[in-house]
Design an enzyme around this catalytic site. Structure first.
Site, PDB file in Angstrom:
ATOM      1  N   GLY A 154      95.491  51.693  39.250  1.00  0.00           N
ATOM      2  CA  GLY A 154      95.394  52.284  38.202  1.00  0.00           C
ATOM      3  C   GLY A 154      94.446  52.029  36.892  1.00  0.00           C
ATOM      4  N   CYS A 155      94.501  52.265  35.782  1.00  0.00           N
ATOM      5  CA  CYS A 155      93.354  52.074  34.908  1.00  0.00           C
ATOM      6  C   CYS A 155      93.587  50.905  34.087  1.00  0.00           C
ATOM      7  CB  CYS A 155      93.239  53.479  33.703  1.00  0.00           C
ATOM      8  SG  CYS A 155      95.023  53.777  33.112  1.00  0.00           S
TER       9      CYS A 155
END
Lengths: 316, 316, 316, 316
Positions: A122-123
């Site tokens: 994820g980010c």
């Protein structure tokens, strides 16, 4: 590459009903998975992919999972951070953490595997890990504070009081002060780069009044003094061959990467404090999510790494 | 209290010409200072107040200076951080750093002084110092990282490419990576609280896409382990008697103080890393600027501390 | 004036639980109305106040209703615009539409009435009616297009997909194209000013990516040609004695009134098209809601009209 | 298509010096035009292109001009709206107004012309003209009010007080109340569609606190009554074959087109007022500027109309 189907929860409708900006694609969200797939991209609540993936593997389908179910190698991390027992701990060590810049060879090796799982990060994790990997790899990470700032799209589309425009706009706040789940994979991956377990990372996320973008400000105390020249060399050697990473000479703004799969990083020795500051930016919905998943898919399937990802950043 | 005059650079016009929202006050920006003043509030480029203040003191006028010219006690700090030799170093030790929560007695003592200079602190310094003063005072500050986020009004009204809406909106960036001037007064004041010179503070400011508000996230390694109960007690003892400070039980948002002179602070022990996290928020144009200057003026002139500052925060 | 109680739906908690910025007031949201009240301010879904008010009147309580239940004089308008039959049509003609600038005498007259209901107008209606009342009163309104722009706080605090920051930010859209309810009171009040039923008003609202503020742009074809001088005279005569209205010489921005109870209006003859353009701005949460309700309450209870409303606009 | 050179005012530097997000292109802004060009795209202050173009035509270069110097057919419009006498009025009738949806055949015809000038329209004009062309073509436009809302990027990158983030954010205002220049081309093009001179259009632009996007809300009184069915038919017949135009069934948001060359339009009969409302949205920097210029270039050079313009909108 052909998109043969989209599946959503309890939906059977044209894509513009929920995503008006995609109306011109003619795509439709169905309620069942088509047959004969080569690969699926999953974006599911934690625990859901773990239940679904074994059956997909049996059908010979490659899985690009955008959720956390196959990112952590240690099964004990799942009850600890996600509050569920992993049903297939045997698959954890066979899944590949989908950061092509760090695990490119492992992704290529999946081509010949019968367990093709890409655990796409994820980010926050992508921004943090790519910011610090060169220092970790060189054995230079001692004490690490990551102070991260994210636009609200990182929290998904669900309507919540905290996400109301009037709450978010003209305000900034920290959250997750008791420990954000993503710190588990940040410590795992930086430890892998370092070849040793690192001290716990102090990771603090913030909600910023913007839609897209993540900035990770990493305040690092190094294991030995390092000067700017050595630091620059470290980052350029690590990333100059990477198509989606730019080592930049000034603090980057998130707007410099919006809408693109790029990661920009700036590393700086603070002579006064002796600390190293590393600033990394990406678009949380592209390099921090869908774009990175496509990038890993490209590597696994032998396509050019940038297929479908050529879009330049959109600024201003 | 009566406002008897406003003076601006080369201006002689109704206030609404430059500040339309204040049109109903009937105020006018003149080009000369009226005579017979009790006090003046100065907001000038650095160096300008140092040149002007001695003459004001000779006239018996109290000075509330919102600039940096009298904030630093060590004359050597001026050439270092502001690139000018201070013309009147003798005044530096007689000026009072205008944080009423820390220097209330000194402000009261100004009433009988012939050198009445309040050096009113700016936004980053106020947020950082008030966040950490209780830990400093208790001798608990060891290693300090302050990661601060500010709305753009902190940079003034001047038109600059960096401040264009299209550059700021939907973006976040760090700046001042080579050392922000305000770190000098942060180290000075925390050192005074600690009674000892501290290790250099790692201070990193960010520009956030909003107009007002500052959040200081302070990541602290303490000189000895401390638990949540002791930490809470420390902050409540320090601030429960202060009219403008709230010790809060959850991470505060800047929107909770917008338009008010309030400072909200949350302190948290991170059991996993052993660090203490302190989050402080204020409105950079009120408690971080004009409001705090009025607060100190009130103390010096024996008025209720909250005169003219009763406005509640404006949310959403 | 003393606030003796706050009542909310199913709540019994300190006000900071839902409104953290008001924590310093020490107020508490209870679940029952205290006894012995002089006045209540109601903010309820339509239909709810109509059911509640008769009992309050019987207790001798004055009602300041911020909802629509007593704004419309014609009972037939309730099933048409709000889809309910009004239970007490007899009260409609005795309630006073709470725009002090237009109905000041009626509000004063309520002091001696046994039916003290102030129907406080909302944001779109206030902006539109105050923008056009002078032209209506002079019999000059022929054809009217009101193109209104509102910040999202006008839609309340409820979590809805349309109000998610990521949907609102960096976007603008029109809504209510089939007719917004507030057009009913706009036509009623402008008709009252004109002394005649007017042609239907074309009213189009827009959602703007900001929290507070309304701008009504009124494009008017007049019943006869009018020049700028006459237009200016009309507006100054109407509003120069009003404490909360400013007739301004340039197009106003909503930021010029944020946080205040002020209404600013600019009227302009477009020589090319022959139309008159009127631009009115207010803060939808103050002059368009709570502030105006307090203003009307002040008038009814014989207090200075500006009690509690002296706050200057907060800009930037 | 190959970009062989970029030229800027007094510049000779890598593109990332002024446009950091384009650093990965490797482009450089030079200070002279390369030789042997097929086409140039001009973005210049008004008057500058008129002086430059004749020489380019002599060299056989096709010109795509993004400024106003060749948009207006009547030479008298230049002194009136732009305050300069056009030096080459003979070229005005040979230039083609670069809206491919309306002037596609004329653009194709340029292939065989020795005067290849595309006068590419700007953002307000494109949004307004495309919104109203079907009604104009059908002879239905009687009285027209265009109330337009634009993000700030429409005003360029220059630093001006009005464009400071703190002024723009959380505010909306109208401007250009004395007549915006773009109304000249709007009236010209709608008149061409109608085959007759129309009554002056009431055009009012607004500045919205966002970076990209334009919404034109067109309030139309028609020459005869029209029902929704006929209106829908009119718009679908006009635009269903156009690759970049979508006739949509609900009011569009500007976010639905951000970053793309798309124009979305919604037309609605208001039964209550008898007016027709048309809402058109586009990205002012793509379909309202560079994208549209590329689209016209593609048509002139016989390339697929969508070359280089396939990017989907970027939302959220």
């Amino acid at each position: 590459v052909e998109i043969v189907g989209l599946q959503g929860r309890d939906r059977d409708e044209p894509i513009e009903a929920s995503h008006p900006h995609l109306g011109s694609t003619g795509l439709r969200i169905g309620d069942a998975l088509p047959a004969g797939l080569d690969a699926v991209f999953l974006g599911l609540p934690h625990g859901a992919a773990a239940a679904l993936v074994p059956d997909l593997l049996d059908q010979g389908v490659a899985v690009i999972d955008l959720g956390p179910d196959f990112r952590l190698r240690d099964p004990a991390d799942y009850p600890r951070w996600y509050r569920f027992e992993h049903p297939r701990p045997d698959l954890l060590e066979r899944a590949v953490y989908g950061l092509p810049e760090l695990h490119g060879d492992d992704l290529v090796a999946l081509r010949d595997s019968d367990v093709r799982i890409v655990a796409s990060p994820g980010c926050y994790a992508t921004a943090s890990i790519l910011s610090l990997a060169p220092l970790a790899h060189a054995g230079l990470l001692d004490d690490v504070v990551i102070d991260a700032k994210s636009g609200v799209s990182g929290a998904g589309r669900e309507s919540k009081p905290d996400m109301h425009f009037a709450e978010v706009n003209e305000s900034v706040k920290a959250y997750g002060v008791d420990g954000h789940r993503h710190v588990a994979e940040i410590e795992q991956e930086l430890g892998l780069q370092a070849g040793a377990r690192l001290a716990p990372v102090d990771f603090l996320p913030h909600l910023i009044p913007m839609t897209r973008g993540i900035l990770a400000a990493c305040h690092v105390r190094t294991t030995r003094p390092i000067d700017q020249e050595e630091l620059d060399k470290l980052y350029h050697e690590a990333y100059d061959g990477e198509g989606f990473v730019d080592v930049v000479a000034a603090p980057p703004a998130t707007k410099h990467v919006t809408g693109s799969n790029r990661f920009k990083v700036h590393a700086h020795v603070d002579a006064r404090t002796g600390r190293v500051l590393v600033l990394g930016v990406l678009d949380n919905l592209v390099k921090g999510a869908a774009g990175q998943a496509i990038q890993a898919f490209n590597v696994v399937f032998g396509l050019p790494e940038s297929s479908g990802l050529e879009q330049l950043p959109l600024a201003p």
